[in-house]
Design a protein around this motif. Structure first.
Motif, PDB file in Angstrom:
ATOM      1  N   HIS A  40       0.807  -0.858  -0.797  1.00  0.00           N
ATOM      2  CA  HIS A  40       0.120   0.104  -0.272  1.00  0.00           C
ATOM      3  C   HIS A  40       0.642   0.739   0.249  1.00  0.00           C
ATOM      4  N   HIS A  46       3.767   0.881   2.621  1.00  0.00           N
ATOM      5  CA  HIS A  46       3.828  -0.530   3.646  1.00  0.00           C
ATOM      6  C   HIS A  46       2.863  -1.360   3.185  1.00  0.00           C
ATOM      7  N   ASP A  48       0.503  -4.431   4.172  1.00  0.00           N
ATOM      8  CA  ASP A  48      -0.256  -5.016   5.326  1.00  0.00           C
ATOM      9  C   ASP A  48      -1.214  -6.036   5.558  1.00  0.00           C
TER      10      ASP A  48
HETATM   11 MN    MN Z   1      -2.638   0.052   4.541  1.00  0.00          MN
END
Ligand code: MN
Length: 206
Positions: A40, A46, A48
């Motif tokens: 993302h 980052h 997820d």
């Molecule tokens: Mn995210």
């Protein structure tokens, strides 16, 4: 019951403005439990991590992404439960919306709790019960069967209840190789950078 946990997910989003899936009616599923790791590109890039349990995806944001090297502790911040349908979501969350930025399915596959070398890939209800209890206690040991992430991992809650650590266990899948160097979607082959460049076309087509 499980779907009530999606209230926070729904409250954060406007489904007229974001292509992300709205919570749908619960469907009963069979077979092994799903896991997905999305990359993302929000304010900060980052990963997820999402684990299916009780009809939703339990979720953690992992700033550095998973490591396959035992002993490397990766911070995993627990976030709101996501709908099951989110597991195949890739696209662009528009500016101004929660989590604005590009999302790809970086890895996905099936998982099982793996306490004491035992697995429950073919016993969904028991697998979910074990995952639920382990998360309540703050320590889950689980086996991933993905394309980039394989083998046994632990998720361990810290004193700060939202902060967990994601740690690879020693097994034949342990390696110093950094899995995040493989940056393409396992569904579409796209990178988040590809989504940035197709954004204009996608929006005019929509
Ligand atoms: Mn995210």
């Amino acid at each position: 019951m499980a779907r009530a946990s999606l209230e926070e997910y729904a409250a954060k989003r406007s489904f007229k403005a974001t292509p992300e899936p709205a919570p749908a009616a619960a469907e009963s599923r069979s077979g092994p439990l799903l896991f997905v790791i999305q990359q993302h590109s929000a304010r900060r890039l980052h990963y997820d991590l999402r684990l299916e349990c009780d009809g939703v995806l339990k979720s953690w944001a992992v700033p550095k992404g998973p490591s396959l090297e035992p002993g490397q502790k990766r911070l995993a911040m627990q976030t709101e439960d996501h709908p099951y349908e989110y597991g195949s979501f890739e696209g662009v969350i528009p500016q101004g919306q929660y989590g604005a930025g590009e999302v790809i399915v970086w890895d996905c596959g099936v998982y099982s709790p793996d306490d004491g070398q035992e697995h429950w890939f073919h016993h969904r209800a028991e697998a979910e019960e074990r995952v639920r209890e382990a998360l309540e206690k703050g320590k889950l040991s689980f086996l991933l069967r993905g394309e980039k992430t394989k083998g046994s991992f632990a998720l361990v809650r810290t004193a700060d209840r939202k902060s967990w650590l994601l740690i690879k266990h020693k097994d034949r899948f342990a390696t110093k190789d950094d899995p995040t160097e493989r940056n393409r979607s396992v569904l579409s082959g796209l990178t988040v950078a590809d989504l940035k460049t197709v954004r204009a076309e996608t929006m005019s087509a929509a």
